[in-house]
Design an enzyme around this catalytic site. Sequence first.
Site, PDB file in Angstrom:
ATOM      1  N   PRO A 145      40.625  12.360  -3.632  1.00  0.00           N
ATOM      2  CA  PRO A 145      39.844  12.197  -2.906  1.00  0.00           C
ATOM      3  C   PRO A 145      39.260  11.360  -2.143  1.00  0.00           C
ATOM      4  CG  PRO A 145      39.856  11.683  -5.412  1.00  0.00           C
ATOM      5  CD  PRO A 145      40.988  12.387  -5.323  1.00  0.00           C
ATOM      6  N   ASN A 146      38.366  11.251  -1.173  1.00  0.00           N
ATOM      7  CA  ASN A 146      37.755   9.611  -0.048  1.00  0.00           C
ATOM      8  C   ASN A 146      39.290   9.688   0.492  1.00  0.00           C
ATOM      9  OD1 ASN A 146      35.732   8.556  -1.181  1.00  0.00           O
ATOM     10  ND2 ASN A 146      36.194   8.220  -3.267  1.00  0.00           N
TER      11      ASN A 146
ATOM     12  N   ARG B  27      36.720   3.684   7.565  1.00  0.00           N
ATOM     13  CA  ARG B  27      36.362   2.448   6.458  1.00  0.00           C
ATOM     14  C   ARG B  27      37.632   1.171   5.691  1.00  0.00           C
ATOM     15  NH1 ARG B  27      31.973   5.588   3.936  1.00  0.00           N
ATOM     16  NH2 ARG B  27      31.574   6.531   5.538  1.00  0.00           N
TER      17      ARG B  27
ATOM     18  N   TYR C 209      43.830   0.532   4.010  1.00  0.00           N
ATOM     19  CA  TYR C 209      44.153   1.735   3.890  1.00  0.00           C
ATOM     20  C   TYR C 209      44.576   1.859   5.448  1.00  0.00           C
ATOM     21  CZ  TYR C 209      42.582   2.217  -0.661  1.00  0.00           C
ATOM     22  OH  TYR C 209      42.303   2.138  -2.045  1.00  0.00           O
TER      23      TYR C 209
ATOM     24  N   ASN D 199      49.562  12.657  -2.629  1.00  0.00           N
ATOM     25  CA  ASN D 199      48.466  11.243  -3.073  1.00  0.00           C
ATOM     26  C   ASN D 199      47.309  11.590  -3.314  1.00  0.00           C
ATOM     27  OD1 ASN D 199      46.829   9.197  -2.496  1.00  0.00           O
ATOM     28  ND2 ASN D 199      47.286   8.858  -0.031  1.00  0.00           N
TER      29      ASN D 199
ATOM     30  N   ALA E  57      42.258   8.461  -6.356  1.00  0.00           N
ATOM     31  CA  ALA E  57      42.292   7.112  -7.730  1.00  0.00           C
ATOM     32  C   ALA E  57      42.465   8.784  -9.029  1.00  0.00           C
ATOM     33  CB  ALA E  57      40.678   7.324  -7.781  1.00  0.00           C
TER      34      ALA E  57
ATOM     35  N   HIS F 207      45.130   7.813 -11.358  1.00  0.00           N
ATOM     36  CA  HIS F 207      44.951   6.794 -12.402  1.00  0.00           C
ATOM     37  C   HIS F 207      44.024   7.396 -13.303  1.00  0.00           C
ATOM     38  CE1 HIS F 207      46.554   4.452  -9.652  1.00  0.00           C
ATOM     39  NE2 HIS F 207      45.477   4.741  -8.506  1.00  0.00           N
TER      40      HIS F 207
ATOM     41  N   GLU G 150      55.013  11.693  -5.616  1.00  0.00           N
ATOM     42  CA  GLU G 150      53.692  11.086  -5.463  1.00  0.00           C
ATOM     43  C   GLU G 150      54.155   9.708  -4.533  1.00  0.00           C
ATOM     44  OE1 GLU G 150      52.669   9.232  -9.441  1.00  0.00           O
ATOM     45  OE2 GLU G 150      51.401   7.456  -8.568  1.00  0.00           O
TER      46      GLU G 150
ATOM     47  N   HIS H 134      51.397   6.859  -2.426  1.00  0.00           N
ATOM     48  CA  HIS H 134      50.488   6.249  -2.064  1.00  0.00           C
ATOM     49  C   HIS H 134      50.428   5.788  -0.770  1.00  0.00           C
ATOM     50  CE1 HIS H 134      48.885   6.593  -5.451  1.00  0.00           C
ATOM     51  NE2 HIS H 134      50.231   6.971  -6.408  1.00  0.00           N
ATOM     52  N   LEU H 135      49.240   4.998  -0.045  1.00  0.00           N
ATOM     53  CA  LEU H 135      50.285   4.796   0.955  1.00  0.00           C
ATOM     54  C   LEU H 135      49.458   2.315   0.865  1.00  0.00           C
ATOM     55  CD1 LEU H 135      46.271   5.977   2.686  1.00  0.00           C
ATOM     56  CD2 LEU H 135      48.656   6.059   4.564  1.00  0.00           C
ATOM     57  N   SER H 136      48.866   2.148  -0.380  1.00  0.00           N
ATOM     58  CA  SER H 136      48.910   1.247  -0.379  1.00  0.00           C
ATOM     59  C   SER H 136      49.851   1.045  -1.806  1.00  0.00           C
ATOM     60  CB  SER H 136      47.804  -0.105  -0.625  1.00  0.00           C
ATOM     61  OG  SER H 136      46.802   1.444  -2.282  1.00  0.00           O
TER      62      SER H 136
ATOM     63  N   ARG I 214      47.544  -4.435  -7.043  1.00  0.00           N
ATOM     64  CA  ARG I 214      46.076  -4.388  -6.353  1.00  0.00           C
ATOM     65  C   ARG I 214      45.736  -4.412  -8.411  1.00  0.00           C
ATOM     66  NH1 ARG I 214      44.286   0.287  -2.864  1.00  0.00           N
ATOM     67  NH2 ARG I 214      41.969  -0.741  -3.104  1.00  0.00           N
TER      68      ARG I 214
ATOM     69  N   ARG J 299      44.621   0.299 -11.327  1.00  0.00           N
ATOM     70  CA  ARG J 299      46.110   0.925 -10.687  1.00  0.00           C
ATOM     71  C   ARG J 299      47.306   1.154 -10.517  1.00  0.00           C
ATOM     72  NH1 ARG J 299      42.146   2.299  -6.639  1.00  0.00           N
ATOM     73  NH2 ARG J 299      40.198   0.468  -5.591  1.00  0.00           N
TER      74      ARG J 299
HETATM   75  O1  CA2 Z   1      47.156   3.574  -1.745  1.00  0.00           O
HETATM   76  C1  CA2 Z   1      46.614   4.848  -1.739  1.00  0.00           C
HETATM   77  O2  CA2 Z   1      47.178   5.933  -1.373  1.00  0.00           O
HETATM   78  C2  CA2 Z   1      45.595   5.114  -2.441  1.00  0.00           C
HETATM   79  O3  CA2 Z   1      46.109   6.828  -3.432  1.00  0.00           O
HETATM   80  C3  CA2 Z   1      44.221   5.417  -1.906  1.00  0.00           C
HETATM   81  C4  CA2 Z   1      43.190   5.364  -3.433  1.00  0.00           C
HETATM   82  C5  CA2 Z   1      43.317   5.026  -4.916  1.00  0.00           C
HETATM   83  O4  CA2 Z   1      42.189   5.250  -5.369  1.00  0.00           O
HETATM   84  C6  CA2 Z   1      44.504   5.163  -5.065  1.00  0.00           C
HETATM   85  O5  CA2 Z   1      44.842   4.097  -5.900  1.00  0.00           O
HETATM   86  C7  CA2 Z   1      45.948   4.645  -4.169  1.00  0.00           C
HETATM   87  C8  CA2 Z   1      42.025   6.149  -2.497  1.00  0.00           C
HETATM   88  C9  CA2 Z   1      41.685   6.180  -1.018  1.00  0.00           C
HETATM   89  C10 CA2 Z   1      40.582   6.192  -0.411  1.00  0.00           C
HETATM   90  O6  CA2 Z   1      40.385   5.885   0.288  1.00  0.00           O
HETATM   91  C11 CA2 Z   1      39.440   5.064   1.819  1.00  0.00           C
HETATM   92  C12 CA2 Z   1      40.418   5.739   2.572  1.00  0.00           C
HETATM   93  C13 CA2 Z   1      39.051   5.067   3.590  1.00  0.00           C
HETATM   94  C14 CA2 Z   1      37.981   4.029   2.554  1.00  0.00           C
HETATM   95  C15 CA2 Z   1      37.244   4.559   1.630  1.00  0.00           C
HETATM   96  C16 CA2 Z   1      38.319   5.203   0.704  1.00  0.00           C
END
Ligand code: CA2
Length: 146
Positions: free
Chosen positions: A9-10, A17, A22, A73, A76, A79, A97, A99-101, A106, A110
């Site tokens: 998701p997202n 954004r 990200y 990936n 959310a 978690h 698995e 993750h970008l971040s 964080r 997370r």
């Molecule tokens: O760091 C990652 O790749 C995450 O999987 C990204 C998830 C976050 O919930 C995980 O804890 C770590 C969130 C993805 C949301 O992506 C967005 C991208 C642009 C603007 C807003 C959200």
Amino acid sequence: MKVLFLNGPNLNLLGTREPGIYGNLTLADIESKVRVEAAKLKAEVEFRQSNIEGELVTWIQQARGVFNAIVLNAAAYTHTSIAIRDAIAAAGVPTVEIHLSNVHARESFRHDSLIAPVCRGVIGGFGVNSYVLGLIAAVSDIECGK
Ligand code: CA2
């Protein structure tokens, strides 16, 4: 060698954004970079994204016998999702698995991953390179297991 990239998701909002967390690249930009590496590794990749937990579960189930590995990936859902964890375990397709971040740098919510215990390993914190490293890990893991 067929590798399925699943995005939760997202992640469709990437590049629009929160660039501070990200980065500026869209998911399509990330896919392009992964495809460059996939060509070098002679791997076939497919990219999908969904905001719906059940759709991700269905894709994981359907990957059995079709893909050699999944790079996931789960965003959310990493978690929160027992359903995705159960699907990975049931499908038996080796899953990385990513993750970008760096989720450990964080918020504390997370820090825990429900899916990590059923994945081959976890890569995070390297931005778009987490995807490229995920592909390299998946391909080398499969090659080693042959
Ligand atoms: O760091 C990652 O790749 C995450 O999987 C990204 C998830 C976050 O919930 C995980 O804890 C770590 C969130 C993805 C949301 O992506 C967005 C991208 C642009 C603007 C807003 C959200």
